[in-house]
Enzyme design. Structure first.
Site, mmCIF file in Angstrom:
data_model
loop_
_atom_site.group_PDB
_atom_site.id
_atom_site.type_symbol
_atom_site.label_atom_id
_atom_site.label_comp_id
_atom_site.label_asym_id
_atom_site.label_seq_id
_atom_site.Cartn_x
_atom_site.Cartn_y
_atom_site.Cartn_z
ATOM 1 N N ARG A 1 -51.064 -38.913 10.746
ATOM 2 C CA ARG A 1 -51.074 -40.153 9.973
ATOM 3 C C ARG A 1 -52.366 -40.951 10.049
ATOM 4 O O ARG A 1 -52.563 -41.870 9.258
ATOM 5 C CB ARG A 1 -49.903 -41.025 10.409
ATOM 6 C CG ARG A 1 -48.551 -40.459 9.990
ATOM 7 C CD ARG A 1 -47.416 -41.237 10.604
ATOM 8 N NE ARG A 1 -47.351 -41.057 12.045
ATOM 9 C CZ ARG A 1 -46.524 -41.712 12.847
ATOM 10 N NH1 ARG A 1 -45.709 -42.620 12.343
ATOM 11 N NH2 ARG A 1 -46.509 -41.471 14.143
ATOM 12 N N ARG B 1 -49.077 -35.396 2.133
ATOM 13 C CA ARG B 1 -47.682 -35.500 2.569
ATOM 14 C C ARG B 1 -46.848 -36.420 1.674
ATOM 15 O O ARG B 1 -45.623 -36.509 1.851
ATOM 16 C CB ARG B 1 -47.632 -36.065 3.996
ATOM 17 C CG ARG B 1 -47.655 -35.069 5.147
ATOM 18 C CD ARG B 1 -46.347 -34.338 5.377
ATOM 19 N NE ARG B 1 -45.168 -35.168 5.277
ATOM 20 C CZ ARG B 1 -44.711 -35.954 6.255
ATOM 21 N NH1 ARG B 1 -45.343 -36.013 7.423
ATOM 22 N NH2 ARG B 1 -43.612 -36.673 6.069
ATOM 23 N N TYR C 1 -33.436 -34.550 23.421
ATOM 24 C CA TYR C 1 -33.096 -34.870 22.039
ATOM 25 C C TYR C 1 -31.689 -34.373 21.690
ATOM 26 O O TYR C 1 -30.903 -35.073 21.042
ATOM 27 C CB TYR C 1 -34.105 -34.248 21.080
ATOM 28 C CG TYR C 1 -35.393 -35.038 20.934
ATOM 29 C CD1 TYR C 1 -35.375 -36.331 20.422
ATOM 30 C CD2 TYR C 1 -36.614 -34.498 21.304
ATOM 31 C CE1 TYR C 1 -36.543 -37.061 20.279
ATOM 32 C CE2 TYR C 1 -37.786 -35.216 21.168
ATOM 33 C CZ TYR C 1 -37.745 -36.504 20.660
ATOM 34 O OH TYR C 1 -38.900 -37.224 20.526
ATOM 35 N N ARG D 1 -52.183 -34.687 18.172
ATOM 36 C CA ARG D 1 -51.890 -35.372 16.919
ATOM 37 C C ARG D 1 -53.158 -35.636 16.105
ATOM 38 O O ARG D 1 -53.260 -36.638 15.399
ATOM 39 C CB ARG D 1 -51.143 -36.683 17.160
ATOM 40 C CG ARG D 1 -49.743 -36.483 17.725
ATOM 41 C CD ARG D 1 -49.010 -37.800 17.852
ATOM 42 N NE ARG D 1 -47.755 -37.633 18.578
ATOM 43 C CZ ARG D 1 -47.115 -38.598 19.210
ATOM 44 N NH1 ARG D 1 -47.596 -39.820 19.205
ATOM 45 N NH2 ARG D 1 -45.987 -38.360 19.853
ATOM 46 N N ASP E 1 -43.533 -29.574 14.340
ATOM 47 C CA ASP E 1 -42.821 -30.580 15.125
ATOM 48 C C ASP E 1 -42.007 -29.851 16.181
ATOM 49 O O ASP E 1 -41.567 -28.708 15.955
ATOM 50 C CB ASP E 1 -41.906 -31.424 14.237
ATOM 51 C CG ASP E 1 -41.311 -32.609 14.991
ATOM 52 O OD1 ASP E 1 -41.928 -33.687 14.973
ATOM 53 O OD2 ASP E 1 -40.246 -32.446 15.624
#
Length: 355
Positions: free
Chosen positions: A42, A51, A162, A38, A87
């Protein structure tokens, strides 16, 4: 042919002799290579800016954005490898699964996969489904030059979790209920997901990725006996499918201290280790013939430079006897991490380990 090698009679490409790929191959390195899970995300103000107003899945399907976001931490931190910005649910979206990534929640599947009839919705993935990946990786390898690009995908178990749960879960009761209660359906689901995952990784390698990482984010929820019986065959199928390319294959999961040997057994060349197990102990559990990746606790980055250097030094000391070591965090960069702390950490590791 390996994505790290040129055709016979020509010299290897620039990435082949990079510190990162050398460490993955357990060869001598000029310094311990560093990258962060990552690292593109962010924690970077430039990421938040680019973004702004763009949904997560949309950003994963725009080659211009993927290229810019993937390159941002390489420019800022001087890491030894880039990781393709995407992702883990992208291949599922690409084959038509109705899902979205909801802010503050994560991937949410509109119609969970619970029955054998639901398997029909999981069709094969083709390169045409993810043409934007091929385009983005072409753009990236042109920009990166000698810096390797890591491709990645979610492992079958995590994708299945998921799909069956319909979104993130802390208990995985629906996924485990299928695994225990209908093992044939479970095996068929993971086998189908293994094919989809392998196809997704092949697209990335053939486009120019120099290594691949399989994220089994939720495998730590499993007992070793269940992992071996119900998960390992699918992960091994993925690794086997890309073995002939010759690129390093990395396997990582969270809370997988009891599974480290099995993660390597599934076919990885490099086993990722979270912060809970020291690297020397992890090496004992994994056994010889594998490089290790990790494993600084991501929260240490909030503790100040002196503490970060102390804990990083402990990781490096624990890794001193390893056949190959790639420095990384024990999980992903947390969103509120100071980017400068990451830059300083890269420089510290490089300085401390220069040969």
């Amino acid at each position: 042919m390996s994505a790290n090698e040129s055709p016979a009679g020509r010299q290897p490409t620039a990435t082949y002799d990079s510190a990162f790929l050398k460490a993955c191959r357990r060869e001598p390195v000029p310094h311990t290579p560093v990258w962060f899970m990552r690292q593109a995300g962010r924690s970077l103000p430039e990421y938040r800016k680019v973004r702004e107003g763009v949904a997560m899945l949309d950003s994963c399907m725009r080659p211009d954005l993927v290229t810019e976001i993937t390159l941002q931490p390489v420019r800022r931190h001087g890491v030894d490898a880039a990781i393709y910005f995407s992702d883990i649910v992208v291949p599922l979206k690409a084959i038509g699964i109705d899902l979205d990534i909801k802010p503050g929640v994560g991937p949410v599947v509109e119609q969970p996969v619970r029955t054998r009839a639901d398997l029909a919705r999981l069709r094969d993935l083709t390169p045409e489904d993810v043409a934007y990946v091929t385009e983005a990786i072409g753009m990236l390898t042109d920009e990166l030059g000698a810096t390797p690009l890591i491709g990645f995908a979610g492992a079958p178990f995590t994708l299945a979790s998921y799909l069956v749960e319909g979104g993130p879960s802390r208990t995985y009761e629906n996924a485990k209920a299928m695994m225990y209660g209908d093992p044939r359906l479970w095996a068929d689901l993971l086998d189908r997901l293994a094919d989809i995952t392998a196809a997704f990784l092949k697209v990335q390698i053939e486009a120019g990725a120099s290594a691949v990482q399989l994220f089994d984010s939720w495998a730590g929820a499993l007992a070793p006996v269940d992992y071996r019986r119900s998960v390992l065959p699918a992960s091994a199928k993925v690794f086997d499918a890309v073995a002939d390319y010759g690129v390093p294959r990395i396997h990582f999961g969270v809370g997988t201290g009891e599974l480290l040997g099995l993660l390597g057994e599934a076919g990885a060349d490099v086993v990722g280790v979270d912060w809970r197990v020291p690297l020397d102990e992890a090496a004992r559990r994994v056994g010889p013939g594998k490089a290790l990746q990790g494993n600084l606790d991501p929260t240490v980055l909030f503790a100040g430079t002196e503490a970060v250097e102390t804990k990083a030094r402990e990781v490096l000391e624990s890794a001193a006897g390893l056949e190959g070591h790639v420095f990384n965090l024990g999980h992903g960069v947390m969103p509120s991490t100071d980017p400068d702390a990451l830059t300083r950490l890269v420089e510290y590791v490089h300085t401390q380990t220069v040969r």
